[in-house]
Design an enzyme around this catalytic site. Structure first.
Site, PDB file in Angstrom:
ATOM      1  CG  HIS A  53     -14.343  28.431 -11.551  1.00 12.76           C
ATOM      2  ND1 HIS A  53     -14.346  29.425 -12.502  1.00 12.76           N
ATOM      3  CD2 HIS A  53     -15.517  28.542 -10.895  1.00 12.76           C
ATOM      4  CE1 HIS A  53     -15.475  30.107 -12.406  1.00 12.76           C
ATOM      5  NE2 HIS A  53     -16.203  29.592 -11.426  1.00 12.76           N
ATOM      6  CD  GLU A  55      -9.984  26.938 -15.147  1.00 11.87           C
ATOM      7  OE1 GLU A  55     -10.233  27.234 -16.324  1.00 11.87           O
ATOM      8  OE2 GLU A  55     -10.894  26.771 -14.290  1.00 11.87           O
ATOM      9  CB  CYS A  83     -13.736  32.560 -15.820  1.00  8.24           C
ATOM     10  SG  CYS A  83     -13.277  32.274 -14.082  1.00  8.24           S
ATOM     11  CB  CYS A  86      -9.603  30.610 -13.585  1.00  9.15           C
ATOM     12  SG  CYS A  86     -10.929  29.727 -12.722  1.00  9.15           S
TER      13      CYS A  86
END
Length: 156
Positions: A53, A55, A83, A86
């Protein structure tokens, strides 16, 4: 030095450019001391890595650049609400702040199930589509015993 809005715009620009590069529409910037110390965009499908992801990629880059697993004092700017994975990573990295633009509902409207995961983690795990079970074995504490005995360990 940038303002929150300027750092956030950089994350949004990364996310937008990443779509054209075969990645997902998520980008992030880690800033500390008035400078970018890490940046990243979602590479889940491009790298076949479900943890890639934006992040996470940005925090990995920041940690490598600062040569420290702690990002205390830093702010994570992200194009979309992080999410649960993260958010957990930001907690582990000791990030001071998270600032995001779009929210989980915006992501869901674009076909991403972040909102579902946020909701899932608020429920008893017996209703999850993933079985989570504990199996007690006598050797379970062995890694922690080795950790405590290791005088060269680096606490985190």
């Amino acid at each position: 030095m940038g303002t929150d809005a300027e750092w956030l715009l950089r994350a949004i620009d990364l996310a937008t450019a990443n779509v054209a590069d075969g990645g997902g529409p998520f980008g992030a910037v880690v800033a500390a001391g008035g400078a970018v110390v890490g940046a990243g965009a979602n590479r889940v499908t491009a790298s076949l890595d479900p943890t890639a992801h934006g992040e996470i990629v940005a925090m990995r880059n920041a940690c490598l650049r600062t040569r420290d697993f702690s990002l205390a004092g830093a702010t994570l700017y992200t194009s979309c609400e992080p999410c649960p994975m993260c958010l957990s990573a930001a907690l582990w990295a000791r990030v001071d702040r998270v600032v995001y633009a779009a929210d989980r509902h915006d992501a869901a409207a674009a076909g991403f199930d972040d909102a579902a995961f946020h909701g899932l983690l608020r429920t008893d795990d017996s209703g999850w589509p993933l079985v989570v079970e504990h199996l007690s074995v006598p050797e379970a504490s062995r890694p922690f015993d080795a950790w405590r005995a290791n005088e060269a360990r680096i606490p985190y």
